[in-house]
Design a protein around this motif. Structure first.
Motif, PDB file in Angstrom:
ATOM      1  N   LEU A   1     -16.718  -9.503 -10.305  1.00 31.31           N
ATOM      2  CA  LEU A   1     -17.795 -10.017  -9.464  1.00 31.31           C
ATOM      3  C   LEU A   1     -18.800  -8.920  -9.100  1.00 31.31           C
ATOM      4  N   GLY A   2     -18.524  -7.703  -9.573  1.00 35.39           N
ATOM      5  CA  GLY A   2     -19.402  -6.585  -9.243  1.00 35.39           C
ATOM      6  C   GLY A   2     -19.008  -5.861  -7.979  1.00 35.39           C
ATOM      7  N   GLY A   3     -17.835  -6.193  -7.433  1.00 33.40           N
ATOM      8  CA  GLY A   3     -17.370  -5.576  -6.202  1.00 33.40           C
ATOM      9  C   GLY A   3     -16.451  -4.396  -6.451  1.00 33.40           C
ATOM     10  N   THR A   4     -15.980  -3.810  -5.347  1.00 33.63           N
ATOM     11  CA  THR A   4     -15.101  -2.648  -5.417  1.00 33.63           C
ATOM     12  C   THR A   4     -13.829  -2.934  -4.625  1.00 33.63           C
ATOM     13  N   ALA A   5     -12.672  -2.660  -5.225  1.00 28.99           N
ATOM     14  CA  ALA A   5     -11.403  -2.920  -4.556  1.00 28.99           C
ATOM     15  C   ALA A   5     -10.358  -1.895  -4.969  1.00 28.99           C
TER      16      ALA A   5
ATOM     17  N   TRP B   1     -15.351   4.972  -1.075  1.00 25.74           N
ATOM     18  CA  TRP B   1     -16.556   4.544  -0.338  1.00 25.74           C
ATOM     19  C   TRP B   1     -17.217   5.663   0.468  1.00 25.74           C
ATOM     20  N   GLN B   2     -16.659   6.886   0.395  1.00 25.43           N
ATOM     21  CA  GLN B   2     -17.195   8.025   1.154  1.00 25.43           C
ATOM     22  C   GLN B   2     -17.345   7.670   2.639  1.00 25.43           C
ATOM     23  N   ARG B   3     -16.294   7.053   3.162  1.00 26.19           N
ATOM     24  CA  ARG B   3     -16.281   6.644   4.570  1.00 26.19           C
ATOM     25  C   ARG B   3     -15.029   7.153   5.267  1.00 26.19           C
ATOM     26  N   GLU B   4     -15.108   7.223   6.588  1.00 25.92           N
ATOM     27  CA  GLU B   4     -13.945   7.643   7.384  1.00 25.92           C
ATOM     28  C   GLU B   4     -13.315   6.461   8.114  1.00 25.92           C
ATOM     29  N   SER B   5     -13.950   5.278   8.019  1.00 27.63           N
ATOM     30  CA  SER B   5     -13.451   4.117   8.761  1.00 27.63           C
ATOM     31  C   SER B   5     -13.630   2.855   7.925  1.00 27.63           C
ATOM     32  N   PHE B   6     -12.995   1.757   8.366  1.00 26.14           N
ATOM     33  CA  PHE B   6     -13.219   0.452   7.744  1.00 26.14           C
ATOM     34  C   PHE B   6     -13.599  -0.546   8.836  1.00 26.14           C
ATOM     35  N   ASP B   7     -14.014  -1.748   8.430  1.00 26.53           N
ATOM     36  CA  ASP B   7     -14.636  -2.675   9.377  1.00 26.53           C
ATOM     37  C   ASP B   7     -13.830  -3.922   9.705  1.00 26.53           C
ATOM     38  N   HIS B   8     -13.036  -4.418   8.755  1.00 31.60           N
ATOM     39  CA  HIS B   8     -12.317  -5.674   8.947  1.00 31.60           C
ATOM     40  C   HIS B   8     -10.850  -5.494   8.574  1.00 31.60           C
ATOM     41  N   LEU B   9      -9.969  -6.100   9.371  1.00 36.72           N
ATOM     42  CA  LEU B   9      -8.541  -6.113   9.060  1.00 36.72           C
ATOM     43  C   LEU B   9      -8.056  -7.555   9.029  1.00 36.72           C
ATOM     44  N   VAL B  10      -7.453  -7.951   7.911  1.00 39.82           N
ATOM     45  CA  VAL B  10      -6.879  -9.289   7.784  1.00 39.82           C
ATOM     46  C   VAL B  10      -5.364  -9.152   7.673  1.00 39.82           C
ATOM     47  N   ASN B  11      -4.655  -9.524   8.738  1.00 38.74           N
ATOM     48  CA  ASN B  11      -3.193  -9.490   8.749  1.00 38.74           C
ATOM     49  C   ASN B  11      -2.672 -10.801   8.166  1.00 38.74           C
TER      50      ASN B  11
ATOM     51  N   PHE C   1       4.332   3.150   7.933  1.00 38.02           N
ATOM     52  CA  PHE C   1       2.949   2.850   8.307  1.00 38.02           C
ATOM     53  C   PHE C   1       2.052   4.082   8.404  1.00 38.02           C
ATOM     54  N   PRO C   2       2.517   5.214   8.963  1.00 39.19           N
ATOM     55  CA  PRO C   2       1.628   6.384   8.998  1.00 39.19           C
ATOM     56  C   PRO C   2       1.197   6.839   7.603  1.00 39.19           C
ATOM     57  N   ALA C   3       2.125   6.788   6.635  1.00 38.91           N
ATOM     58  CA  ALA C   3       1.776   7.164   5.263  1.00 38.91           C
ATOM     59  C   ALA C   3       0.776   6.167   4.679  1.00 38.91           C
ATOM     60  N   PHE C   4       0.924   4.881   5.033  1.00 39.47           N
ATOM     61  CA  PHE C   4      -0.037   3.878   4.572  1.00 39.47           C
ATOM     62  C   PHE C   4      -1.413   4.148   5.168  1.00 39.47           C
ATOM     63  N   ARG C   5      -1.450   4.487   6.448  1.00 37.33           N
ATOM     64  CA  ARG C   5      -2.736   4.820   7.084  1.00 37.33           C
ATOM     65  C   ARG C   5      -3.403   5.989   6.358  1.00 37.33           C
ATOM     66  N   ASP C   6      -2.611   6.994   5.973  1.00 37.28           N
ATOM     67  CA  ASP C   6      -3.162   8.134   5.237  1.00 37.28           C
ATOM     68  C   ASP C   6      -3.711   7.687   3.880  1.00 37.28           C
ATOM     69  N   ALA C   7      -2.993   6.752   3.227  1.00 39.20           N
ATOM     70  CA  ALA C   7      -3.452   6.243   1.928  1.00 39.20           C
ATOM     71  C   ALA C   7      -4.759   5.467   2.081  1.00 39.20           C
ATOM     72  N   VAL C   8      -4.874   4.704   3.174  1.00 38.59           N
ATOM     73  CA  VAL C   8      -6.121   3.980   3.453  1.00 38.59           C
ATOM     74  C   VAL C   8      -7.259   4.974   3.679  1.00 38.59           C
ATOM     75  N   ALA C   9      -6.985   6.018   4.470  1.00 38.97           N
ATOM     76  CA  ALA C   9      -8.014   7.033   4.743  1.00 38.97           C
ATOM     77  C   ALA C   9      -8.468   7.716   3.455  1.00 38.97           C
ATOM     78  N   ASP C  10      -7.509   8.006   2.568  1.00 38.81           N
ATOM     79  CA  ASP C  10      -7.845   8.634   1.289  1.00 38.81           C
ATOM     80  C   ASP C  10      -8.717   7.701   0.444  1.00 38.81           C
ATOM     81  N   ALA C  11      -8.327   6.415   0.389  1.00 36.03           N
ATOM     82  CA  ALA C  11      -9.091   5.439  -0.397  1.00 36.03           C
ATOM     83  C   ALA C  11     -10.514   5.290   0.148  1.00 36.03           C
ATOM     84  N   LEU C  12     -10.638   5.281   1.475  1.00 40.78           N
ATOM     85  CA  LEU C  12     -11.965   5.165   2.083  1.00 40.78           C
ATOM     86  C   LEU C  12     -12.859   6.338   1.689  1.00 40.78           C
ATOM     87  N   ARG C  13     -12.287   7.538   1.735  1.00 40.89           N
ATOM     88  CA  ARG C  13     -13.081   8.728   1.398  1.00 40.89           C
ATOM     89  C   ARG C  13     -13.432   8.766  -0.092  1.00 40.89           C
ATOM     90  N   GLU C  14     -12.423   8.491  -0.931  1.00 43.81           N
ATOM     91  CA  GLU C  14     -12.619   8.649  -2.371  1.00 43.81           C
ATOM     92  C   GLU C  14     -13.492   7.545  -2.966  1.00 43.81           C
TER      93      GLU C  14
END
Length: 252
Positions: free
Chosen positions: A49-53, A81-91, A66-79
């Motif tokens: 669809l032209g998106g990024t995932a 999207w060049q971001r330090e945060s995300f906007d939406h969480l769907v549990n 969970f702390p290791a998962f948070r670190d993996a999320v932070a790494d993915a955001l930086r690598e």
């Protein structure tokens, strides 16, 4: 670009939510537990669809991870999207489990409570430092919390989902200081791989079940995924603290 984290997105409602959110130009970090291939399919669909995932493994029953998962999320955001945060969480991630009260083992009780309530509670807590102010959270609950949808055998499942309904309201209150909106959506019976692929294994139950819906059919993943995408988007900016029934009028 905004980014969403969607748990349990290798199939069903989570997969739909991830794709529908991506269609709105939002990057997606999606999780899977056992179905890695399904997660890869979701990523591929979003990329088409032209998106990024990005897909990451997550065991909701293992809060120690969970702390290791948070670190993996932070790494993915930086690598990615060049971001330090995300906007939406769907549990969304979850599973079914049924037994009559007299037959319910402590093991099943603990599994449901841990995976469907303790997991989302502490995952949200763990990810909060990465969630941007003004963001949005959607928790997936269930129409089984309603008096009209009381099905024998689902006492623990429905009770735990009811706890998430209340938790959603408290999250909305507490996180409002950061302008983070929190809502839940409550699907009715939906055609997914849920309950060990019950619909695929027992297609004969579908017509009778469909007759219990005011709109005349069982739900499809996109029926719920589109509502989740709407709630985290700008269109949902004035909605918070709500448990929204997305169930086609089941047992109305």
């Amino acid at each position: 670009m905004k980014v969403a984290v969607v748990t349990g997105a290798s199939s069903g409602i989570g997969q739909s939510a991830a794709i529908q959110i991506a269609k709105r130009g939002v990057g997606v970090i999606l999780t899977y537990s056992s179905n890695e291939q399904g997660a890869k399919s979701t990523v591929a669909h979003i990329q088409q669809l032209g998106g990024t995932a990005v897909a990451l493994p997550l065991d909701l029953g293992d809060t120690a991870g969970f702390p290791a998962f948070r670190d993996a999320v932070a790494d993915a955001l930086r690598e990615t999207w060049q971001r330090e945060s995300f906007d939406h969480l769907v549990n969304n991630a979850g599973f079914a489990g049924m037994a009559m009260i007299e037959d319910t083992s402590e093991e099943l009780f603990d599994k449901l409570t841990s995976g469907l309530f303790k997991g989302p509670f502490f995952l949200t807590q763990t990810l909060l430092p990465l969630l941007a102010d003004g963001g949005a959270i959607v928790n997936v609950t269930s129409s089984s919390t309603l008096p009209a949808v009381t099905v024998p055998g689902y006492s623990v499942y429905a009770s735990v989902k009811g706890a998430v309904v209340v938790l959603t309201r408290y999250m909305a209150k507490e996180f409002s200081a950061r302008r983070i909106r929190v809502n839940s959506v409550a699907p009715g019976a939906t055609r997914t791989r849920f309950a060990d692929d019950a619909f695929a294994r027992n297609p004969e139950i579908i017509p009778e079940l469909a007759s219990t819906f005011a709109l005349g059919r069982v739900g499809e993943p996109d029926d719920i995924g589109m509502v989740i995408a709407t709630l985290v988007s700008e269109e949902g900016r004035w909605i918070t603290g709500q448990d929204i029934q997305v169930s086609g009028g089941q047992n109305l």
